[in-house]
Design a protein around this motif. Structure first.
Motif, PDB file in Angstrom:
ATOM      1  N   MET A  20       0.838  -1.175   0.000  1.00 51.56           N
ATOM      2  CA  MET A  20       0.000   0.000   0.000  1.00 51.56           C
ATOM      3  C   MET A  20       0.882   1.238   0.000  1.00 51.56           C
ATOM      4  O   MET A  20       1.857   1.288   0.714  1.00 51.56           O
ATOM      5  CB  MET A  20      -0.883   0.005   1.249  1.00 51.56           C
ATOM      6  N   THR A  21       0.499   2.184  -0.776  1.00 43.46           N
ATOM      7  CA  THR A  21       1.234   3.434  -0.872  1.00 43.46           C
ATOM      8  C   THR A  21       0.516   4.494  -0.064  1.00 43.46           C
ATOM      9  O   THR A  21      -0.670   4.685  -0.217  1.00 43.46           O
ATOM     10  CB  THR A  21       1.324   3.896  -2.342  1.00 43.46           C
ATOM     11  N   GLN A  22       1.247   5.152   0.794  1.00 43.07           N
ATOM     12  CA  GLN A  22       0.639   6.168   1.652  1.00 43.07           C
ATOM     13  C   GLN A  22       0.515   7.491   0.924  1.00 43.07           C
ATOM     14  O   GLN A  22       1.454   7.962   0.298  1.00 43.07           O
ATOM     15  CB  GLN A  22       1.485   6.338   2.907  1.00 43.07           C
ATOM     16  N   GLN A  23      -0.658   8.066   0.981  1.00 41.26           N
ATOM     17  CA  GLN A  23      -0.924   9.370   0.392  1.00 41.26           C
ATOM     18  C   GLN A  23      -0.449  10.443   1.368  1.00 41.26           C
ATOM     19  O   GLN A  23      -0.385  10.223   2.565  1.00 41.26           O
ATOM     20  CB  GLN A  23      -2.427   9.493   0.140  1.00 41.26           C
ATOM     21  N   LYS A  24      -0.133  11.622   0.879  1.00 43.54           N
ATOM     22  CA  LYS A  24       0.284  12.739   1.714  1.00 43.54           C
ATOM     23  C   LYS A  24      -0.732  12.953   2.838  1.00 43.54           C
ATOM     24  O   LYS A  24      -1.931  12.929   2.624  1.00 43.54           O
ATOM     25  CB  LYS A  24       0.407  14.013   0.868  1.00 43.54           C
ATOM     26  N   GLY A  25      -0.241  13.145   4.049  1.00 36.21           N
ATOM     27  CA  GLY A  25      -1.117  13.353   5.189  1.00 36.21           C
ATOM     28  C   GLY A  25      -1.533  12.058   5.863  1.00 36.21           C
ATOM     29  O   GLY A  25      -2.320  12.075   6.787  1.00 36.21           O
ATOM     30  N   GLY A  26      -1.013  10.915   5.413  1.00 40.37           N
ATOM     31  CA  GLY A  26      -1.316   9.649   6.057  1.00 40.37           C
ATOM     32  C   GLY A  26      -2.633   9.029   5.639  1.00 40.37           C
ATOM     33  O   GLY A  26      -3.135   8.144   6.313  1.00 40.37           O
ATOM     34  N   TYR A  27      -3.201   9.470   4.545  1.00 40.04           N
ATOM     35  CA  TYR A  27      -4.482   8.921   4.093  1.00 40.04           C
ATOM     36  C   TYR A  27      -4.338   8.240   2.744  1.00 40.04           C
ATOM     37  O   TYR A  27      -3.487   8.593   1.943  1.00 40.04           O
ATOM     38  CB  TYR A  27      -5.559  10.008   4.048  1.00 40.04           C
ATOM     39  N   MET A  28      -5.183   7.233   2.536  1.00 40.80           N
ATOM     40  CA  MET A  28      -5.138   6.410   1.336  1.00 40.80           C
ATOM     41  C   MET A  28      -6.373   6.679   0.488  1.00 40.80           C
ATOM     42  O   MET A  28      -7.477   6.753   1.015  1.00 40.80           O
ATOM     43  CB  MET A  28      -5.154   4.920   1.712  1.00 40.80           C
ATOM     44  N   LYS A  29      -6.187   6.785  -0.818  1.00 41.99           N
ATOM     45  CA  LYS A  29      -7.324   6.805  -1.732  1.00 41.99           C
ATOM     46  C   LYS A  29      -7.843   5.372  -1.835  1.00 41.99           C
ATOM     47  O   LYS A  29      -7.122   4.415  -1.595  1.00 41.99           O
ATOM     48  CB  LYS A  29      -6.904   7.295  -3.112  1.00 41.99           C
ATOM     49  N   VAL A  30      -9.092   5.240  -2.218  1.00 42.91           N
ATOM     50  CA  VAL A  30      -9.716   3.925  -2.286  1.00 42.91           C
ATOM     51  C   VAL A  30     -10.328   3.718  -3.662  1.00 42.91           C
ATOM     52  O   VAL A  30     -11.049   4.591  -4.156  1.00 42.91           O
ATOM     53  CB  VAL A  30     -10.820   3.793  -1.211  1.00 42.91           C
ATOM     54  N   ASP A  31     -10.047   2.567  -4.270  1.00 48.06           N
ATOM     55  CA  ASP A  31     -10.738   2.176  -5.494  1.00 48.06           C
ATOM     56  C   ASP A  31     -12.028   1.501  -5.042  1.00 48.06           C
ATOM     57  O   ASP A  31     -12.034   0.345  -4.627  1.00 48.06           O
ATOM     58  CB  ASP A  31      -9.878   1.222  -6.321  1.00 48.06           C
ATOM     59  N   VAL A  32     -13.110   2.246  -5.072  1.00 50.80           N
ATOM     60  CA  VAL A  32     -14.398   1.808  -4.525  1.00 50.80           C
ATOM     61  C   VAL A  32     -14.884   0.537  -5.207  1.00 50.80           C
ATOM     62  O   VAL A  32     -15.368  -0.386  -4.541  1.00 50.80           O
ATOM     63  CB  VAL A  32     -15.443   2.942  -4.635  1.00 50.80           C
ATOM     64  N   ASP A  33     -14.761   0.457  -6.516  1.00 51.13           N
ATOM     65  CA  ASP A  33     -15.235  -0.724  -7.242  1.00 51.13           C
ATOM     66  C   ASP A  33     -14.502  -1.983  -6.792  1.00 51.13           C
ATOM     67  O   ASP A  33     -15.117  -3.027  -6.568  1.00 51.13           O
ATOM     68  CB  ASP A  33     -15.083  -0.546  -8.751  1.00 51.13           C
ATOM     69  N   LYS A  34     -13.198  -1.881  -6.644  1.00 50.63           N
ATOM     70  CA  LYS A  34     -12.410  -3.051  -6.219  1.00 50.63           C
ATOM     71  C   LYS A  34     -12.713  -3.428  -4.769  1.00 50.63           C
ATOM     72  O   LYS A  34     -12.770  -4.613  -4.437  1.00 50.63           O
ATOM     73  CB  LYS A  34     -10.922  -2.793  -6.421  1.00 50.63           C
ATOM     74  N   LEU A  35     -12.904  -2.430  -3.909  1.00 50.05           N
ATOM     75  CA  LEU A  35     -13.247  -2.726  -2.525  1.00 50.05           C
ATOM     76  C   LEU A  35     -14.612  -3.409  -2.465  1.00 50.05           C
ATOM     77  O   LEU A  35     -14.781  -4.422  -1.773  1.00 50.05           O
ATOM     78  CB  LEU A  35     -13.242  -1.454  -1.683  1.00 50.05           C
ATOM     79  N   ASN A  36     -15.579  -2.889  -3.197  1.00 52.64           N
ATOM     80  CA  ASN A  36     -16.904  -3.508  -3.255  1.00 52.64           C
ATOM     81  C   ASN A  36     -16.827  -4.952  -3.752  1.00 52.64           C
ATOM     82  O   ASN A  36     -17.519  -5.828  -3.240  1.00 52.64           O
ATOM     83  CB  ASN A  36     -17.839  -2.711  -4.172  1.00 52.64           C
ATOM     84  N   GLU A  37     -15.997  -5.179  -4.740  1.00 52.40           N
ATOM     85  CA  GLU A  37     -15.817  -6.529  -5.291  1.00 52.40           C
ATOM     86  C   GLU A  37     -15.340  -7.501  -4.212  1.00 52.40           C
ATOM     87  O   GLU A  37     -15.850  -8.621  -4.095  1.00 52.40           O
ATOM     88  CB  GLU A  37     -14.807  -6.459  -6.438  1.00 52.40           C
ATOM     89  N   GLU A  38     -14.377  -7.067  -3.405  1.00 58.35           N
ATOM     90  CA  GLU A  38     -13.859  -7.929  -2.344  1.00 58.35           C
ATOM     91  C   GLU A  38     -14.905  -8.177  -1.249  1.00 58.35           C
ATOM     92  O   GLU A  38     -14.997  -9.276  -0.709  1.00 58.35           O
ATOM     93  CB  GLU A  38     -12.576  -7.337  -1.741  1.00 58.35           C
ATOM     94  N   ILE A  39     -15.692  -7.164  -0.944  1.00 58.94           N
ATOM     95  CA  ILE A  39     -16.761  -7.320   0.051  1.00 58.94           C
ATOM     96  C   ILE A  39     -17.800  -8.309  -0.475  1.00 58.94           C
ATOM     97  O   ILE A  39     -18.259  -9.191   0.259  1.00 58.94           O
ATOM     98  CB  ILE A  39     -17.403  -5.960   0.386  1.00 58.94           C
ATOM     99  N   GLN A  40     -18.156  -8.191  -1.741  1.00 57.43           N
ATOM    100  CA  GLN A  40     -19.137  -9.084  -2.347  1.00 57.43           C
ATOM    101  C   GLN A  40     -18.635 -10.522  -2.409  1.00 57.43           C
ATOM    102  O   GLN A  40     -19.419 -11.461  -2.240  1.00 57.43           O
ATOM    103  CB  GLN A  40     -19.527  -8.584  -3.735  1.00 57.43           C
ATOM    104  N   LYS A  41     -17.333 -10.714  -2.640  1.00 53.74           N
ATOM    105  CA  LYS A  41     -16.767 -12.069  -2.650  1.00 53.74           C
ATOM    106  C   LYS A  41     -17.003 -12.769  -1.312  1.00 53.74           C
ATOM    107  O   LYS A  41     -17.203 -13.976  -1.264  1.00 53.74           O
ATOM    108  CB  LYS A  41     -15.262 -12.033  -2.949  1.00 53.74           C
ATOM    109  N   LYS A  42     -16.937 -11.998  -0.236  1.00 51.15           N
ATOM    110  CA  LYS A  42     -17.175 -12.543   1.103  1.00 51.15           C
ATOM    111  C   LYS A  42     -18.671 -12.682   1.401  1.00 51.15           C
ATOM    112  O   LYS A  42     -19.047 -13.307   2.377  1.00 51.15           O
ATOM    113  CB  LYS A  42     -16.550 -11.640   2.176  1.00 51.15           C
ATOM    114  N   GLU A  43     -19.488 -12.046   0.548  1.00 43.51           N
ATOM    115  CA  GLU A  43     -20.939 -11.999   0.753  1.00 43.51           C
ATOM    116  C   GLU A  43     -21.283 -11.348   2.094  1.00 43.51           C
ATOM    117  O   GLU A  43     -22.157 -11.798   2.829  1.00 43.51           O
ATOM    118  CB  GLU A  43     -21.567 -13.392   0.628  1.00 43.51           C
TER     119      GLU A  43
END
Length: 76
Positions: A1-24
């Motif tokens: 994971m690459t840290q964004q300036k200020g200690g915050y990370m951007k999120v690829d919402v579609d990919k995160l949703n995909e992983e959540i859906q895989k877990k159902e």
């Protein structure tokens, strides 16, 4: 994971949703498994960035690889 300036990370919402859906899982289930408040997860799924600690908690709960995590959480 690459840290964004200020200690915050951007999120690829579609990919995160995909992983959540895989877990159902719902947002509530992800919150329970990760220890991340459901309102924080909702904000992420609406395009907000998150702290490195939050990203790590979600990655751990979802059981995804470092490579996959890097594609979901990234910096500028």
């Amino acid at each position: 994971m690459t840290q964004q300036k200020g200690g915050y990370m951007k999120v690829d919402v579609d990919k995160l949703n995909e992983e959540i859906q895989k877990k159902e899982w719902s947002i509530n289930e992800l919150a329970k498994h990760s220890g991340v408040d459901k309102s924080t997860i909702s904000r992420l799924l609406n395009g907000r960035s998150c702290s490195v600690a939050t990203a790590q908690s979600l990655v751990s709960a979802l059981g995804i690889s470092s490579k996959k995590a890097g594609s979901i959480f990234f910096g500028n």
